[in-house]
Design a protein around this motif. Structure first.
Motif, PDB file in Angstrom:
ATOM      1  N   THR A 289      -4.795  14.220  48.713  1.00  0.00           N
ATOM      2  CA  THR A 289      -3.861  15.285  47.852  1.00  0.00           C
ATOM      3  C   THR A 289      -2.716  15.019  47.107  1.00  0.00           C
ATOM      4  OG1 THR A 289      -5.684  16.203  49.447  1.00  0.00           O
ATOM      5  CG2 THR A 289      -3.568  17.503  48.272  1.00  0.00           C
ATOM      6  N   PHE A 290      -2.575  13.788  48.309  1.00  0.00           N
ATOM      7  CA  PHE A 290      -0.351  13.721  48.373  1.00  0.00           C
ATOM      8  C   PHE A 290      -0.410  13.256  47.082  1.00  0.00           C
ATOM      9  CE2 PHE A 290       2.949  11.282  49.482  1.00  0.00           C
ATOM     10  CZ  PHE A 290       4.427  12.228  49.954  1.00  0.00           C
ATOM     11  N   VAL A 291      -1.409  12.310  47.040  1.00  0.00           N
ATOM     12  CA  VAL A 291      -1.115  10.901  45.838  1.00  0.00           C
ATOM     13  C   VAL A 291      -1.579  11.823  44.758  1.00  0.00           C
ATOM     14  CG1 VAL A 291      -3.142   9.940  45.643  1.00  0.00           C
ATOM     15  CG2 VAL A 291      -1.485   9.014  45.184  1.00  0.00           C
ATOM     16  N   SER A 292      -2.756  12.945  44.883  1.00  0.00           N
ATOM     17  CA  SER A 292      -3.025  13.479  43.330  1.00  0.00           C
ATOM     18  C   SER A 292      -2.079  14.426  43.245  1.00  0.00           C
ATOM     19  CB  SER A 292      -4.261  14.707  43.416  1.00  0.00           C
ATOM     20  OG  SER A 292      -5.289  13.393  44.256  1.00  0.00           O
ATOM     21  N   ALA A 415      -6.970  22.754  43.268  1.00  0.00           N
ATOM     22  CA  ALA A 415      -5.545  23.474  42.787  1.00  0.00           C
ATOM     23  C   ALA A 415      -4.763  22.471  42.597  1.00  0.00           C
ATOM     24  CB  ALA A 415      -5.115  23.849  44.757  1.00  0.00           C
ATOM     25  N   VAL A 416      -4.793  21.263  42.832  1.00  0.00           N
ATOM     26  CA  VAL A 416      -4.005  20.356  42.071  1.00  0.00           C
ATOM     27  C   VAL A 416      -4.283  20.843  40.543  1.00  0.00           C
ATOM     28  CG1 VAL A 416      -3.600  17.496  41.136  1.00  0.00           C
ATOM     29  CG2 VAL A 416      -3.480  18.874  43.804  1.00  0.00           C
ATOM     30  N   ALA A 417      -6.188  20.527  39.980  1.00  0.00           N
ATOM     31  CA  ALA A 417      -6.548  20.023  38.832  1.00  0.00           C
ATOM     32  C   ALA A 417      -5.467  21.651  37.996  1.00  0.00           C
ATOM     33  CB  ALA A 417      -7.864  20.028  38.665  1.00  0.00           C
ATOM     34  N   LEU A 418      -5.926  22.501  38.545  1.00  0.00           N
ATOM     35  CA  LEU A 418      -5.896  23.751  37.613  1.00  0.00           C
ATOM     36  C   LEU A 418      -4.216  24.054  38.164  1.00  0.00           C
ATOM     37  CD1 LEU A 418      -6.603  26.857  36.759  1.00  0.00           C
ATOM     38  CD2 LEU A 418      -6.771  27.239  39.472  1.00  0.00           C
ATOM     39  N   SER A 419      -3.379  23.495  38.837  1.00  0.00           N
ATOM     40  CA  SER A 419      -1.619  23.499  39.011  1.00  0.00           C
ATOM     41  C   SER A 419      -1.916  22.486  37.366  1.00  0.00           C
ATOM     42  CB  SER A 419      -1.545  22.924  39.749  1.00  0.00           C
ATOM     43  OG  SER A 419      -1.244  23.952  41.024  1.00  0.00           O
ATOM     44  N   GLY A 420      -2.422  21.138  37.277  1.00  0.00           N
ATOM     45  CA  GLY A 420      -2.163  20.743  36.048  1.00  0.00           C
ATOM     46  C   GLY A 420      -2.114  21.380  34.819  1.00  0.00           C
ATOM     47  N   ALA A 421      -3.483  21.719  35.161  1.00  0.00           N
ATOM     48  CA  ALA A 421      -4.176  22.990  33.350  1.00  0.00           C
ATOM     49  C   ALA A 421      -3.059  23.793  33.036  1.00  0.00           C
ATOM     50  CB  ALA A 421      -5.480  23.359  33.756  1.00  0.00           C
ATOM     51  N   LEU A 422      -2.537  24.429  33.850  1.00  0.00           N
ATOM     52  CA  LEU A 422      -1.658  25.781  33.837  1.00  0.00           C
ATOM     53  C   LEU A 422      -0.567  24.589  33.743  1.00  0.00           C
ATOM     54  CD1 LEU A 422      -2.190  27.998  36.594  1.00  0.00           C
ATOM     55  CD2 LEU A 422      -2.873  28.067  34.312  1.00  0.00           C
ATOM     56  N   MET A 423       0.076  23.659  34.035  1.00  0.00           N
ATOM     57  CA  MET A 423       1.682  23.075  33.406  1.00  0.00           C
ATOM     58  C   MET A 423       1.321  22.653  31.922  1.00  0.00           C
ATOM     59  SD  MET A 423       2.691  19.474  34.955  1.00  0.00           S
ATOM     60  CE  MET A 423       4.223  18.245  34.326  1.00  0.00           C
ATOM     61  N   VAL A 452      -1.555  29.189  44.018  1.00  0.00           N
ATOM     62  CA  VAL A 452      -2.852  28.425  44.022  1.00  0.00           C
ATOM     63  C   VAL A 452      -3.115  27.460  45.203  1.00  0.00           C
ATOM     64  CG1 VAL A 452      -4.339  27.006  42.990  1.00  0.00           C
ATOM     65  CG2 VAL A 452      -2.988  28.372  41.443  1.00  0.00           C
ATOM     66  N   GLY A 453      -2.081  26.667  45.267  1.00  0.00           N
ATOM     67  CA  GLY A 453      -2.719  25.687  46.358  1.00  0.00           C
ATOM     68  C   GLY A 453      -2.351  26.355  48.124  1.00  0.00           C
ATOM     69  N   SER A 454      -1.402  27.329  47.763  1.00  0.00           N
ATOM     70  CA  SER A 454      -1.636  28.479  49.431  1.00  0.00           C
ATOM     71  C   SER A 454      -3.095  28.466  49.253  1.00  0.00           C
ATOM     72  CB  SER A 454      -0.789  29.282  49.255  1.00  0.00           C
ATOM     73  OG  SER A 454      -0.961  30.320  48.330  1.00  0.00           O
ATOM     74  N   ARG A 455      -3.781  29.173  48.104  1.00  0.00           N
ATOM     75  CA  ARG A 455      -4.540  29.678  48.704  1.00  0.00           C
ATOM     76  C   ARG A 455      -6.401  28.837  49.455  1.00  0.00           C
ATOM     77  NH1 ARG A 455      -5.248  35.237  47.885  1.00  0.00           N
ATOM     78  NH2 ARG A 455      -3.129  36.555  46.799  1.00  0.00           N
ATOM     79  N   ASP A 460      -4.288  21.771  54.396  1.00  0.00           N
ATOM     80  CA  ASP A 460      -4.197  20.607  54.166  1.00  0.00           C
ATOM     81  C   ASP A 460      -1.709  20.829  54.011  1.00  0.00           C
ATOM     82  OD1 ASP A 460      -5.685  18.799  53.651  1.00  0.00           O
ATOM     83  OD2 ASP A 460      -6.085  18.955  51.498  1.00  0.00           O
ATOM     84  N   ALA A 461      -1.922  21.685  53.569  1.00  0.00           N
ATOM     85  CA  ALA A 461      -0.391  22.098  53.371  1.00  0.00           C
ATOM     86  C   ALA A 461       0.140  22.098  54.887  1.00  0.00           C
ATOM     87  CB  ALA A 461       0.069  23.302  52.255  1.00  0.00           C
TER      88      ALA A 461
END
Length: 481
Positions: A289-292, A415-423, A452-455, A460-461
């Motif tokens: 998760t961290f590296v992603s 969460a990471v993939a969705l955040s990247g798509a929005l970015m 997104v990540g908080s949900r 992990d957070a």
């Protein structure tokens, strides 16, 4: 969390180093042209394959052994350095003679010799760096590498300003490597146990057997990563190799994120178990998760803003590198996740498994390059690299699953993939204006990760936050507490 602190220290050192080397690379591209850059990229790719052969996986083996037994340092240090030196000199001589026999220009032959010597010294420096990483004291890694990278950049830029040509830049790199080796060895003697100077060549056959899986994995990995440049040089021109090298240098400038994470977690992957606190499953999931979360925004930026990034660094003469960079941007994420998974597999499963999957990837990479380069040139090599990294990462993650069956990181990945798509969606309207696109993308990504990540990745957070707090209270501890 100790992994976060150590990764941050190594990543900072690598950021400084990559920025410094990127300045020199851009200077070569702008002042000496695509053909000279192509010669430099080709020579550097060859000597980096030698680097992997001569290294023989000894540094990662030493990290594993020293992490388990601190006294192993005394017997391994010079033993490994002399072994690497002997193998490296032999490999460099054979390679340079081969380049000469194949009729490459004199400039390429000299570059291979000088850059090879510099890389060999850098390889010797990796032995003390492995000591720092095995003890999970990355502040010494930082102290050893940053001065070297800064000096190498200053010397290289000085050579360009003095109009000494590409050979002068290579010699500047060699001088910086000599100074770096001396500093790294001094730090070992100053802060760690004094290694025994004895070298027992009679034990080298045993060393070859023990380090064999590490060595084959690294050699095959370098073939996967460098053979495209070699094949491009055979099928196309130095100018095409130069354009491809301009794009791959930007890709390589981001891979320190994966290398930093992998090096930081290797000692932990060696001693954690399923019932430890934290468990191996949880540490692996948090590491992925961290590296992603670090590489996704980098990959999105390289894809959306490929044009202005290439122009900013190299000038408009390198526009042909833009589509190459867009294909390679997807490889950033695949490589980074695969590197962490591969580290776990190499440490916790039989070495032959890592060798087998890397061999499959190497063969696939060669075949794809042979099929695509004749018609698509540099773009074909980029497509082959991306396909190979996806294949290798998939195989490594399947192997890692047998070690950490409880490591479910699906929510975090989503969460990471969705955040990247929005970015990416937020950056596209400003793709031509780097100064606007990057801030908009960063803000969008950070907000998306929080919301997104908080949900989707709350567990992990909380794990990362808890380990960060505890690591501040136990910075001197030798294990994760």
């Amino acid at each position: 969390m100790r992994v976060a602190r150590n990764t941050a220290l190594r990543a900072t050192a690598e950021v400084v180093g990559k920025l410094a080397s990127l300045l020199v690379f851009a200077g070569i591209a702008r002042s000496l042209g695509r053909e000279t850059l192509g010669d430099y990229v080709f020579a550097l790719s060859l000597v980096q394959i030698i680097y992997a052969v001569a290294g023989f996986g000894l540094d990662r083996m030493a990290m594993r052994d020293i992490a388990r037994d601190r006294d192993a340092l005394r017997g391994l240090f010079y033993h490994q350095m002399v072994f690497k030196l002997a193998l490296g000199v032999l490999g460099l001589v054979v390679t340079d003679l081969g380049v000469l026999a194949l009729g490459y220009p004199r400039q390429v032959v000299v570059l291979v010799a000088v850059l090879g010597a510099a890389q060999l010294l850098a390889l010797l420096s990796c032995t003390p760096l492995a000591v720092f990483q095995a003890h999970e004291q990355m502040e010494y890694y930082f102290a050893a590498t940053v001065p070297n990278k800064v000096l190498a950049s200053l010397f290289g830029l000085g050579a360009l300003i003095a109009h000494t040509g590409i050979i002068g830049v290579a010699v500047a790199n060699l001088v910086a490597s000599v100074l770096a080796l001396g500093l790294a060895i001094w730090l070992v003697y100053r802060h760690f146990a004094r290694p025994h100077p004895r070298v027992r060549a009679g034990e080298w056959p045993r060393l070859v057997l023990v380090a064999g899986p590490f060595a084959l994995q690294e050699i095959l990995g370098q073939i996967v990563f460098r053979i495209d440049v070699v094949l491009l040089s055979l099928f196309t021109s130095s100018s095409v190799v130069g354009a491809y090298g301009a794009a791959t240098r930007l890709l390589e400038a981001t891979l320190f994120l994966a290398w930093s994470s992998g090096a930081s977690v290797l000692p932990m992957f060696s001693y954690l178990g399923r019932d430890s606190v934290p468990s191996l499953d949880r540490a692996y999931r948090a590491s992925v998760t961290f590296v992603s979360s670090m590489v996704v925004p980098v990959a999105v930026t390289l894809f959306v803003c490929a044009g202005p990034i290439v122009t900013l660094l190299y000038g408009r003469r390198y526009d042909v590198a833009v589509p190459v960079l867009r294909w390679l941007s997807f490889a950033v994420g695949a490589y980074s996740v695969g590197y962490v998974a591969g580290t776990l597999v190499l440490v916790r499963r039989p070495g032959r498994l890592t060798v087998m999957v890397t061999a499959v990837a190497a063969v696939a990479n060669i075949l794809l390059n042979l099929a695509l380069i004749p018609t698509l040139a540099a773009v074909g090599a980029a497509v082959a690299t991306l396909a190979t990294e996806i294949l290798l990462t998939t195989m490594l993650m399947l192997l890692a699953r047998r070690v950490v069956p409880a490591a479910c990181w699906g929510p975090s990945a989503a969460a990471v993939a969705l955040s990247g798509a929005l970015m990416g969606a937020a950056m596209i309207p400003f793709a031509g204006r780097l100064a606007v696109a990057v801030p908009v993308g960063v803000v969008t990504y950070l907000v998306s990760v929080v919301v997104v990540g908080s949900r989707l990745a709350a567990e992990d957070a909380s794990f990362v936050r808890a380990r960060l707090v505890r690591s501040r209270r136990s910075r001197g501890a030798g294990s994760l507490t």
